[in-house]
Design an enzyme around this catalytic site. Sequence first.
Site, short mmCIF file in Angstrom:
data_model
loop_
_atom_site.label_atom_id
_atom_site.label_comp_id
_atom_site.label_asym_id
_atom_site.label_seq_id
_atom_site.Cartn_x
_atom_site.Cartn_y
_atom_site.Cartn_z
CG LEU A 1 -8.65 -14.87 21.78
CD1 LEU A 1 -8.62 -13.83 22.91
CD2 LEU A 1 -7.64 -15.99 22.05
CB SER B 1 -7.65 -20.70 12.38
OG SER B 1 -8.51 -19.60 12.29
N GLY C 1 -16.95 -14.25 19.23
CA GLY C 1 -18.15 -13.96 18.45
C GLY C 1 -18.12 -14.51 17.03
CE LYS C 2 -13.56 -18.48 16.46
NZ LYS C 2 -13.64 -18.14 17.90
CB ALA D 1 -16.05 -16.53 24.23
#
Length: 199
Positions: A33, A106, A37-38, A35
């Site tokens: 999602l 994605s 942290g990706k 936010a």
Amino acid sequence: MSTNITFHAGSVDTAERTQLLGQKGITIWFTGLSASGKSTIACALEQHLLHLHKFTYRLDGDNVRFGLNKDLGFDEKSRNENIRRIGEVSKLFADASCVTLTAFISPYRADRAVARELHEKGGLAFVEVFVDAPLAVVEQRDPKGLYKKARAGEIKDFTGISAPYEAPESPEIHIKTDECDVTEAVRRITQYLSEKGFI
């Protein structure tokens, strides 16, 4: 689709690149999602790998929409095309023996499966990293104020609110960012890459 084209093979193959650069190409696909942290983890991992003298590059969802994908919106069809293009681009980077980091929401399993299949057909490694955080947590973080706008109806087709997110069913790496900090996430991914012989 273009028909009057022929693939032009180069003089350098994957084995030669791997030998000379001292590393194998791989795409590390961060999904989760907004936010979750990706991008934060991908940035930290990119810096860590560069300090280990590894050829690495990060493709970020927002950044790519300033150029390559600036013609795409956020409806389902545009999201599909967004991920298709990134799957192709990351495959090229991985073929160049780059440790390629992609940080994209994605949201659809089918799109991520297409990206994986592109790599596997080319004999390239693909590692899915599920950057997992509960909706309540990402809404509380909300660094760009997007969840607030989505809840107010100011943004349509917003993943997790008015558009679906299909969580990975069997990612190679699962990081719960409400339980794990960035340093630990980078350590875990680096350990995986080392154990699998990619770095």
